[in-house]
Design a protein around this motif. Structure first.
Motif, mmCIF file in Angstrom:
data_model
loop_
_atom_site.group_PDB
_atom_site.id
_atom_site.type_symbol
_atom_site.label_atom_id
_atom_site.label_comp_id
_atom_site.label_asym_id
_atom_site.label_seq_id
_atom_site.Cartn_x
_atom_site.Cartn_y
_atom_site.Cartn_z
ATOM 1 N N MET A 100 0.826 -1.203 0.000
ATOM 2 C CA MET A 100 0.000 0.000 0.000
ATOM 3 C C MET A 100 0.864 1.259 0.000
ATOM 4 S SD MET A 100 -3.053 -0.944 -0.332
ATOM 5 C CE MET A 100 -3.874 0.593 -0.041
ATOM 6 N N VAL A 101 1.978 1.231 0.709
ATOM 7 C CA VAL A 101 2.902 2.362 0.696
ATOM 8 C C VAL A 101 3.412 2.595 -0.720
ATOM 9 C CG1 VAL A 101 5.213 3.096 1.428
ATOM 10 C CG2 VAL A 101 3.601 2.228 3.104
ATOM 11 N N ALA A 102 3.815 1.525 -1.388
ATOM 12 C CA ALA A 102 4.319 1.653 -2.759
ATOM 13 C C ALA A 102 3.224 2.144 -3.702
ATOM 14 C CB ALA A 102 4.873 0.315 -3.238
ATOM 15 N N SER A 107 9.518 14.090 -9.759
ATOM 16 C CA SER A 107 8.751 12.872 -9.519
ATOM 17 C C SER A 107 9.525 11.895 -8.640
ATOM 18 C CB SER A 107 8.389 12.209 -10.845
ATOM 19 O OG SER A 107 7.583 13.064 -11.608
ATOM 20 N N ALA A 108 10.821 11.774 -8.875
ATOM 21 C CA ALA A 108 11.639 10.883 -8.046
ATOM 22 C C ALA A 108 11.705 11.390 -6.608
ATOM 23 C CB ALA A 108 13.045 10.761 -8.629
ATOM 24 N N ALA A 109 11.808 12.694 -6.438
ATOM 25 C CA ALA A 109 11.845 13.263 -5.091
ATOM 26 C C ALA A 109 10.533 13.006 -4.352
ATOM 27 C CB ALA A 109 12.128 14.762 -5.161
ATOM 28 N N VAL A 110 9.420 13.129 -5.052
ATOM 29 C CA VAL A 110 8.121 12.854 -4.427
ATOM 30 C C VAL A 110 8.010 11.380 -4.060
ATOM 31 C CG1 VAL A 110 5.646 12.720 -4.899
ATOM 32 C CG2 VAL A 110 6.898 14.791 -5.440
ATOM 33 N N PHE A 111 8.427 10.482 -4.948
ATOM 34 C CA PHE A 111 8.342 9.050 -4.661
ATOM 35 C C PHE A 111 9.171 8.694 -3.433
ATOM 36 C CE2 PHE A 111 9.622 4.609 -5.143
ATOM 37 C CZ PHE A 111 8.375 4.012 -5.274
ATOM 38 N N VAL A 112 10.386 9.193 -3.370
ATOM 39 C CA VAL A 112 11.271 8.864 -2.246
ATOM 40 C C VAL A 112 10.734 9.458 -0.944
ATOM 41 C CG1 VAL A 112 13.571 9.275 -1.292
ATOM 42 C CG2 VAL A 112 13.316 8.518 -3.654
ATOM 43 N N SER A 113 10.328 10.724 -0.971
ATOM 44 C CA SER A 113 9.883 11.359 0.271
ATOM 45 C C SER A 113 8.575 10.763 0.781
ATOM 46 C CB SER A 113 9.751 12.872 0.085
ATOM 47 O OG SER A 113 8.792 13.162 -0.893
ATOM 48 N N VAL A 114 7.615 10.531 -0.105
ATOM 49 C CA VAL A 114 6.351 9.918 0.319
ATOM 50 C C VAL A 114 6.587 8.477 0.762
ATOM 51 C CG1 VAL A 114 4.089 9.142 -0.498
ATOM 52 C CG2 VAL A 114 4.891 11.426 -1.059
ATOM 53 N N GLY A 115 7.410 7.747 0.029
ATOM 54 C CA GLY A 115 7.707 6.363 0.396
ATOM 55 C C GLY A 115 8.373 6.250 1.753
ATOM 56 N N LEU A 116 9.342 7.111 2.027
ATOM 57 C CA LEU A 116 10.015 7.070 3.324
ATOM 58 C C LEU A 116 9.087 7.475 4.462
ATOM 59 C CD1 LEU A 116 13.550 8.504 2.491
ATOM 60 C CD2 LEU A 116 12.946 6.157 3.073
#
Length: 82
Positions: free
Chosen positions: A16-18, A46-55
């Protein structure tokens, strides 16, 4: 941080996080492409959003798994409550 073996077996919270991170990344990429940003800016944003939201969501899930463990009295492997 140790989890009890019964609580840490489910991959669904991390799936769900992914999924949430991927949806927000796609929306960010879409907004940046509509604003006619450079391709490098689109990919980096987009990569920054993926990493920050994922973490952030992964940290939240791990905290919730540790806090709401129902097996803490059955096994000695659970992380003790402070």
């Amino acid at each position: 941080m140790r989890f009890c073996p019964k609580c840490s077996n489910s991959p669904w919270p991390f799936a769900m996080v992914a999924l949430f991170a991927a949806i927000l990344t796609f929306l960010t990429w879409l907004v940046l492409s509509f604003s006619q940003a450079e391709p490098v800016t689109r990919v980096a944003g987009s990569a920054a959003v993926f990493v920050s939201v994922g973490l952030a969501l992964t940290q939240y899930v791990l905290t919730c798994l540790r806090r709401h463990c129902r097996h803490r009295h059955e096994s000695g492997n659970c992380h003790p409550q402070s």
